[in-house]
Design a protein around this motif. Structure first.
Motif, short mmCIF file in Angstrom:
data_model
loop_
_atom_site.label_atom_id
_atom_site.label_comp_id
_atom_site.label_asym_id
_atom_site.label_seq_id
_atom_site.Cartn_x
_atom_site.Cartn_y
_atom_site.Cartn_z
N LYS A 1 -8.76 8.30 -1.50
CA LYS A 1 -7.80 8.01 -2.56
C LYS A 1 -6.81 7.03 -1.98
CE LYS A 1 -7.99 12.48 -4.85
NZ LYS A 1 -7.26 13.72 -5.16
N ASN A 2 -6.44 6.05 -2.78
CA ASN A 2 -5.46 5.08 -2.30
C ASN A 2 -4.51 4.73 -3.44
OD1 ASN A 2 -5.67 3.85 0.52
ND2 ASN A 2 -4.78 2.20 -0.69
N ASN B 1 0.86 -1.17 0.00
CA ASN B 1 0.00 0.00 0.00
C ASN B 1 0.91 1.23 0.00
OD1 ASN B 1 -2.11 1.77 0.30
ND2 ASN B 1 -2.96 0.79 2.13
N GLY B 2 0.65 2.17 -0.90
CA GLY B 2 1.53 3.33 -1.02
C GLY B 2 1.08 4.54 -0.23
N SER B 3 -0.21 4.81 -0.28
CA SER B 3 -0.72 5.98 0.45
C SER B 3 -2.23 5.90 0.56
CB SER B 3 -0.32 7.28 -0.26
OG SER B 3 -0.96 7.36 -1.52
N SER B 4 -2.76 6.63 1.53
CA SER B 4 -4.21 6.72 1.73
C SER B 4 -4.57 8.16 2.04
CB SER B 4 -4.68 5.85 2.89
OG SER B 4 -4.14 4.55 2.81
N ASP B 5 -5.72 8.59 1.57
CA ASP B 5 -6.18 9.96 1.78
C ASP B 5 -7.69 9.91 1.94
OD1 ASP B 5 -6.56 12.70 1.79
OD2 ASP B 5 -6.12 12.98 -0.33
N LEU B 6 -8.18 10.43 3.04
CA LEU B 6 -9.62 10.42 3.30
C LEU B 6 -10.10 11.83 3.59
CD1 LEU B 6 -9.66 7.31 5.65
CD2 LEU B 6 -10.60 7.41 3.34
#
Lengths: 143, 141
Positions: free
Chosen positions: B135-136, B78-83
């Motif tokens: 976004k993931n 998993n590279g990144s997460s944005d909520l």
């Protein structure tokens, strides 16, 4: 819960109280069950090693959950979280401290709300930043 | 670039196609189980989902296709997460999850070709309000 923090209490550079977590293999199994993420690198050591990882590693989402815990604990009942993000730059191993940190990088009014932008990051015991991100929050006013 | 291309037609065909919805009834027990798993005892999570709870509301078909697409790259991170939170997700809500692949990018990584897969996920409640925009980024290497 701590005392409510207010917009007037913070300034750019204010630090969020650090949160230290200690993820175990058992916690990763619980998180796998709760989230539905059963990728084996998070609980099967042989699988993780075969993937050339140092051992089982903490889910990025779990590390981000700890950062979310730090921020929402600080926000108290009257603050709200508008945005939370993190880039997974390094790996957190199990059975060692995972240290969550944050500080205010901007405070501003918008649409009648009191907002703050926070820089947030997680570190391993070696001081490497394993997750870096931002949060945007609203805070209540004393006014 | 001398590296072999890893972006297949199969992956490209997924770009900007909306998958879902996966429909989740937000039960008290599943929120409690999630809060227990992250070891966050904030009493607010008895009625409201904690911030990263959308991770449990999986856009199943898109992820299945992304993770199982044929590529020479076998490892996944998993590279990144944005909520972004627009409405709280509460116990009793019904959340519909739609998702799409928005971008593919191949870079020369330290361990050979590395593929970044950028996704956007929308979590909509039973009133038709977007509750969370996510976004993931996933990394195959």
């Amino acid at each position: 819960m701590p005392e409510q923090v207010y917009y007037e209490d913070i300034e750019v550079g204010s630090e969020i109280p650090a949160l230290v977590k200690y993820p175990t293999t058992m916690q990763l199994v619980k998180y796998a069950g709760a989230s539905g993420d059963y990728y084996q690198i998070h609980y099967d050591k042989d699988f993780a090693l075969a993937n050339r990882l140092p051992g089982v590693i903490v889910h990025g989402w779990l590390a981000l959950s700890f950062l979310g815990q730090m921020v929402t604990h600080w926000l108290g009942k009257e603050g709200t979280l508008l945005r939370l993000n993190g880039s997974y730059r390094g790996m957190n191993k199990v059975h060692e401290d995972l240290i969550c940190n944050g500080k205010v990088t901007k405070k501003y009014g918008e649409d009648g709300r009191n907002l703050a932008r926070l820089e947030i990051w997680a570190e391993n015991p070696q001081g490497d930043k394993t997750v870096t991100g931002n949060a945007i929050v609203t805070l209540p006013s004393r006014g | 670039m001398s590296e072999e291309p890893v972006i297949s037609e199969e992956l490209e065909s997924l770009l900007n196609v909306e998958f879902g919805p996966d429909v989740y009834e937000i039960e008290k027990g599943m929120v409690r189980k999630f809060a227990e798993a992250i070891e966050d005892d904030n009493p607010a999570w008895q009625e409201v989902a904690p911030p990263t709870f959308p991770a449990a509301l999986v856009p199943t078909e898109l992820l299945h296709r992304l993770f199982n697409a044929k590529t020479p790259l076998t490892r996944l991170l998993n590279g990144s997460s944005d909520l972004e939170y627009l409405q709280p997700i509460k116990v009793g809500d019904t959340i519909s999850v739609t998702a799409k692949l928005t971008r593919l990018r191949q870079v020369a990584g330290q361990e050979g070709p590395t593929l970044f897969m950028f996704t956007e996920v929308t979590y909509t409640n039973q009133r038709g309000e977007v509750a969370v925009k996510g976004k993931n980024t996933y990394i195959k290497y």
